[in-house]
Design an enzyme around this catalytic site. Structure first.
Site, short mmCIF file in Angstrom:
data_model
loop_
_atom_site.label_atom_id
_atom_site.label_comp_id
_atom_site.label_asym_id
_atom_site.label_seq_id
_atom_site.Cartn_x
_atom_site.Cartn_y
_atom_site.Cartn_z
N CYS A 1 0.79 -1.22 0.00
CA CYS A 1 0.00 0.00 0.00
C CYS A 1 0.83 1.28 0.00
CB CYS A 1 -0.95 0.01 1.20
SG CYS A 1 -1.92 -1.50 1.36
N HIS B 1 -9.48 2.15 -2.38
CA HIS B 1 -8.07 1.87 -2.11
C HIS B 1 -7.47 0.95 -3.18
CE1 HIS B 1 -4.36 0.81 -0.30
NE2 HIS B 1 -4.76 -0.24 0.39
N CYS C 1 -0.20 3.10 6.17
CA CYS C 1 0.21 1.76 6.62
C CYS C 1 0.27 0.83 5.42
CB CYS C 1 -0.77 1.22 7.66
SG CYS C 1 -2.43 0.95 7.02
#
Length: 419
Positions: A94, A375, A405
């Site tokens: 990510c 996302h 994160c």
């Protein structure tokens, strides 16, 4: 790991992205390359950038297509940009496009580049379909066979079960648990209630809906296939609707993570245009912000898979001599509502680093974030930097903080500043 930009100042000139949509829907037929070239091409057009003036394109993805080993270089060639433009791919879950931005910023600060585009893309709709090792071995033998006879001989080893595909796993290889399962453990350890998680999700949707209506979010979007806004935002949701959803990672009565307070699987691409301060000034461009500094951190998954922001952000603030109170806007990636709450608690109480204080909810993700917007793994960092820089320019903010994160128990933190 830290990147301290002590050379030339690096300007965030602009950012652009596709709408973010739920996987398997509007963009299911769009390849990662098609989404990427759309963003880069539209960015050159919107900001009036001569392709000859670009030095680098640094682009990332997490779900890899083995047919395209370096998507960044393919963007250059697909758009017929000058062949001298360097293009290379990065990948780290990510925080992939945070790495892309850091790499390009470091090159600009060090004088190796003057201008470039950094970002990432993810198509969860087109994740590769895998076959088991035995089937793969047989197919490889067929491909290497020197004659039809030998091809047939290899194919005769196939059995019906060999044709059963194996879906990509979302589990951590080191632990066998998914991010959601890990976040459930974090929520229990930090005593984060279901109500707190749902309140974070509700606020994200409400703010994203407002920012869509007033044009702040749509300003950073390059429409695709007639879609000009993020299609996951639910401005009409409520605590009642969120509360009716069942837990999905721990289905017992102790489970608290649901589809409503967890970020969805998403398709989309995002990029950021970076220049040296001198180049931007020479071209008469007013930067949205400058990159002050960047920090990466990692810990053991047993300590909390998504808790590395509790290390990255304090370290970054300490090195820059700034405090959480100096930040006018804080943009935290919302992988899960519980992850947000856990890291906020760690910042306030202190955990593996000193306490840095509490964050006023009024300045936290003022345009919503990943729970509402979506996302696409490798695009999220570029989306967050674009959103933050744009809002800082509108508010004439001094400092903005990015916290992201990532799987593998890692994190990225970044500070943007304006004069």
């Amino acid at each position: 790991m830290s990147i301290n930009l002590k050379g030339r100042r690096v300007a965030v000139v602009g950012g652009l992205r596709t709408p973010f949509v739920k996987a398997g829907t509007y963009f299911k037929d769009l390849s990662p390359l098609a989404m990427s070239t759309h963003v880069v091409g539209e960015m050159l057009s919107r900001y009036g950038i001569e392709a000859e003036s670009l030095d680098d394109i640094v682009w990332g993805r997490v779900i890899h297509d083995p047919r395209i080993s370096n998507i960044a270089r393919e963007i250059v060639l697909d758009l017929k940009l000058p062949a001298r433009i360097r293009g290379y791919m990065v990948s780290n879950n990510c925080i992939t496009s945070a790495h892309a931005i850091a790499n390009l910023a470091d090159a600009i600060a060090g004088g190796r580049s003057q201008a470039g585009i950094a970002g990432g893309v993810e198509s969860m709709s087109q994740a590769p379909v895998l076959f088991g090792r035995d089937a793969s071995r047989i197919f490889l033998e067929v491909g290497r066979a020197s004659s039809l006879k030998h091809q047939v001989k290899a194919l005769l080893h196939l059995r019906p079960w060999h044709f059963r595909p194996e879906s990509l796993s979302v589990k951590e290889p080191s632990t066998g648990l998914s991010m959601g399962e890990h976040c459930e453990l974090m929520a229990k350890q930090w005593q984060i209630s279901r109500q707190t998680q749902d309140e974070i999700a509700l606020r994200s949707h409400q703010r994203a809906a407002q920012a869509t209506a007033d044009g702040r979010l749509t300003a950073e979007i390059a429409p695709v296939k007639g879609i000009d806004r993020d299609m996951i935002v639910r401005g009409d949701t409520s605590m009642e609707k969120l509360g009716a959803l069942m837990p999905v990672f721990d289905r017992s009565e102790r489970g608290t993570l649901t589809a409503g307070n967890s970020s969805p699987l998403t398709d989309g691409a995002a990029g950021v245009l970076l220049m040296s301060e001198e180049r931007a000034a020479r071209e008469g461009r007013e930067p949205l912000a400058f990159i002050r500094d960047i920090q990466f951190a990692a810990l053991h998954p047993d300590d909390g898979l998504l808790m590395a922001p509790a290390m990255a952000v304090p370290a970054l603030l300490r090195r820059t001599g700034l405090s959480l109170r100096d930040m006018d806007i804080v943009e935290m990636h919302e992988a899960f509502g519980a992850q947000i709450a856990c890291n906020l608690a760690a910042w306030e109480q202190g955990w593996k680093d000193e306490a840095i204080g509490a964050v006023d909810s009024a300045i936290l993700n003022p345009l919503g974030s990943s729970l509402a917007v979506g996302h696409p793994f490798a695009a999220t960092g570029a989306r967050i930097v674009t959103t933050l820089a744009g809002e800082m320019a509108r508010r004439k903010s001094r400092y903005g903080l990015v916290s992201i994160c990532a799987a593998g128990a890692m994190a990225a933190a970044m500070i943007l500043e304006r004069d």
